[in-house]
Design an enzyme around this catalytic site. Structure first.
Site, PDB file in Angstrom:
ATOM      1  N   GLY A  88       0.950  -1.376  -0.034  1.00 59.06           N
ATOM      2  CA  GLY A  88      -0.328   0.370   0.219  1.00 59.06           C
ATOM      3  C   GLY A  88       0.990   0.525  -0.076  1.00 59.06           C
ATOM      4  CB  SER A 121       4.528  -3.602  -2.073  1.00 58.99           C
ATOM      5  OG  SER A 121       4.539  -2.036  -2.811  1.00 58.99           O
ATOM      6  CB  ALA A 122       3.659  -0.435   1.647  1.00 58.77           C
ATOM      7  CG  HIS A 158       5.516  -1.731  -7.017  1.00 59.67           C
ATOM      8  ND1 HIS A 158       5.120  -2.892  -7.221  1.00 59.67           N
ATOM      9  CD2 HIS A 158       5.961  -1.503  -5.501  1.00 59.67           C
ATOM     10  CE1 HIS A 158       4.505  -3.363  -6.383  1.00 59.67           C
ATOM     11  NE2 HIS A 158       4.715  -2.246  -5.619  1.00 59.67           N
ATOM     12  CD  GLU A 193       5.942  -4.989  -9.822  1.00 55.76           C
ATOM     13  OE1 GLU A 193       6.359  -5.307  -8.643  1.00 55.76           O
ATOM     14  OE2 GLU A 193       4.630  -4.054 -10.113  1.00 55.76           O
TER      15      GLU A 193
END
Length: 242
Positions: A88, A121-122, A158, A193
């Site tokens: 997020g 991700s985060a 990413h 990714e």
């Protein structure tokens, strides 16, 4: 210490949350006898935290309890069998980890009790020394930079080095080079990714479901791309392992 640091949570080729890395995640949980996961969903801003927990439970086949349902988040971490930190917005996530008093409890759970930490991700960003190499906008006023520091290098999830037609701003490579110019003693690991780092004790592995490599950025040195974790042995306290 058991870490799974993933660049992203979903791909178009593999259904389900963490579907592209499902076998590795499930193998880690099975090896540690985990039958319940504590999910930290604070990075999710425009989605439903309960739904994120249901999505994870459905994908992995393990009970998932979201920490926002706990009256005492610190106790939830202290009793957790495994800690999963959702993707997020890294700024919002890091802010909440600090405000909820979860930084030290997570550090102790992972480092002292060996509780598996899985972040994408985060959730990957906050596992590093700081969130200075996130791609996210600082959407909240209480912008805190120091993070969990479970992994010693900065990570840029990413990562994308493709040229975008009509884009006149700095490329990702240029932004990361700027970071290294300001912080010449630090290295940045750029994860594409569907790729991950797995740290188990003193061993570290790199894996990409698409067979792609990662890049390492360091000021004054040529940007290099690698297919396995061996080069990281010189950059981290861990012993690289294929």
């Amino acid at each position: 210490m058991e870490l799974l640091l993933l660049s992203n949570g979903k791909t178009t080729e593999h259904p389900g949350l963490l579907g592209w890395a499902r076998q590795r995640v499930q193998a880690l949980l099975a090896a540690r006898g985990v039958n319940q996961i504590v999910l930290v969903p604070y990075a999710v801003i425009r989605g439903d935290w309960d739904q994120r927990a249901r999505d994870l439970e459905e994908s992995l086949g393990v009970e998932v309890v979201s920490i926002h349902r706990s009256d005492d988040p610190v106790s939830a971490i202290e009793s957790a069998q495994a800690i999963f930190v959702s993707g997020g917005n890294s700024w919002r996530l890091n802010q909440q980890l600090h405000e909820q008093g979860l930084i030290v409890p997570i550090q102790r759970a992972v480092r002292e009790r060996g509780v598996p930490y899985v972040g994408w991700s985060a959730g990957c960003n906050v596992a590093t020394p700081s969130i200075r190499t996130t791609n996210d906008m600082p959407v909240c006023n209480a912008a805190v930079l120091p993070a969990l520091g479970l992994f010693p290098l900065q990570i840029n999830p990413h990562y994308l080095d493709a040229s975008i037609s009509g884009h006149m701003g700095e490329t990702r490579d240029e932004r990361l080079a700027e970071f290294c110019a300001i912080n010449p003693s630090e290295s940045v690991l750029a994860l594409r990714e569907a790729s991950l780092l797995q740290i188990s004790g003193e061993h570290i592995e790199y894996w990409s479901v698409r067979g792609e490599g990662y890049k390492v950025f360091k000021h004054g040195e040529e940007i290099k791309e690698y297919q396995d974790a061996r080069p990281l042995g010189a950059l981290t306290p861990f012993t690289a392992k294929l």
